[in-house]
Scaffold this active site. Sequence first.
Site, mmCIF file in Angstrom:
data_model
loop_
_atom_site.group_PDB
_atom_site.id
_atom_site.type_symbol
_atom_site.label_atom_id
_atom_site.label_comp_id
_atom_site.label_asym_id
_atom_site.label_seq_id
_atom_site.Cartn_x
_atom_site.Cartn_y
_atom_site.Cartn_z
ATOM 1 N N SER A 125 0.882 -1.325 0.099
ATOM 2 C CA SER A 125 -0.049 -0.112 0.004
ATOM 3 C C SER A 125 0.848 1.224 0.008
ATOM 4 O O SER A 125 1.958 1.321 0.475
ATOM 5 C CB SER A 125 -0.908 0.134 1.377
ATOM 6 O OG SER A 125 -1.465 1.297 1.347
ATOM 7 N N TYR A 150 -1.913 -0.919 10.674
ATOM 8 C CA TYR A 150 -2.040 -1.502 9.353
ATOM 9 C C TYR A 150 -1.068 -1.308 8.401
ATOM 10 O O TYR A 150 -0.328 -2.274 7.889
ATOM 11 C CB TYR A 150 -3.307 -1.064 8.754
ATOM 12 C CG TYR A 150 -3.562 -1.120 7.314
ATOM 13 C CD1 TYR A 150 -3.094 -0.265 6.236
ATOM 14 C CD2 TYR A 150 -4.017 -2.620 6.784
ATOM 15 C CE1 TYR A 150 -3.422 -0.483 4.860
ATOM 16 C CE2 TYR A 150 -4.025 -2.592 5.415
ATOM 17 C CZ TYR A 150 -3.581 -1.703 4.595
ATOM 18 O OH TYR A 150 -3.730 -1.926 3.373
ATOM 19 N N LYS A 154 2.295 -3.644 6.440
ATOM 20 C CA LYS A 154 2.571 -3.634 5.220
ATOM 21 C C LYS A 154 3.866 -3.445 5.045
ATOM 22 O O LYS A 154 4.774 -4.011 4.188
ATOM 23 C CB LYS A 154 1.863 -2.575 4.363
ATOM 24 C CG LYS A 154 0.310 -3.030 4.164
ATOM 25 C CD LYS A 154 0.055 -4.274 3.495
ATOM 26 C CE LYS A 154 -1.284 -4.538 3.245
ATOM 27 N NZ LYS A 154 -1.732 -5.991 2.669
#
Length: 335
Positions: A125, A150, A154
């Site tokens: 992302s 989150y 990644k």
Amino acid sequence: MKKILVTGGLGFIGSHTVVELQNAGFEVVIIDDLSNTTLKVLDSITEITGKKPDFYQIDLRIKNDVKNFFDTNKVDGIIHFAAFKAVGESMQKPLDYYENNLSALVYLLQEMRDRKIDHFIFSSSCTVYGQADELPITEKAPVKKAESVYGNTKQIGEEIIEDASKAHGINAIALRYFNPIGAHESIKIGELPLGVPQNLIPFVTQTAAGIRKELSVFGDDYPTPDGTAVRDYIHVVDLAKAHIAALQRLINKKNKKSFEFFNVGTGTGSSVLEVIKAFEKASGKPLNYKIVGRREGDITAAYADTTIANKELNWKTEKTLDEALASAWQWQLKQ
Ligand code: WQD
């Protein structure tokens, strides 16, 4: 015919990628734990392509179940989508996010190492860049301390893959997505947020459908032309096709390093108010919204420099923001 494992293959981006893989002549096997989707998506994929992918409901946090899958399934590559992805929720449940997003990744890579499976595509992302110092964002932009758990999963995920690819010769590509939106032209698959949508577009379409009372626009005091935050909204089908392009790059041994990453966006930034106006045009529906305070953790602006991805993946976006919003609205009308 090459067989590709797609984890999270019944999810929003996963299901669109399965369709494009089948269209490109690949055989597909899906693993999904159904924690954030439904089995109906498997039927929808089959209706679109006429080919029913193999499906296994497996929780990738259970190491032995991952091993058993590979004991009975020989695959030529893996596209790994399965992960928890709600930025806000990740701050409330950090350990669930680290466990699900990272242990599953390690177990998959261990199987690749032990069984000499090559070709790994990872769902990453643009959030790894945080608020980039320069726009548009190139792959040379520094990865910054993630603003959310989150985003951190990644970043750490990419580091794990890079180390595994160097040590065990697994050729891997991470695709750093900007903001995926829209639905397949068949309107048989699309974004299926369970509960109150966290992301902008499903909240917009649910407001227009009368499911939500009004959209809250999180801040209009950003240093942007109209004060609202800017993002790079990419049609999910264009994003799905980028995965096929990345996989072909690895299969054809065109990759220059064992681990590569590419920014996958349209290259154009749109503000929240611009998206609202475009949606009203695309749907013919005035949208009920109000300006409220900023959302914690949001950045001002992010949009991709697509030069490297266009060249190295021989891929570029074909669909417009208007088409993506129109498809999102058509998909909402079918819910
Ligand atoms: C977009 C813009 C909000 C909702 C995150 C992750 C990214 C990816 C997509 C998973 C922002 C504004 C939103 C609302 C609003 N993750 N907004 N009202 O935060 O850019 O990206 O989700 O796939 O990795 O970082 O996406 O859709 O939540 O927000 O005003 O009700 O819309 O402030 O400016 P975001 P988003």
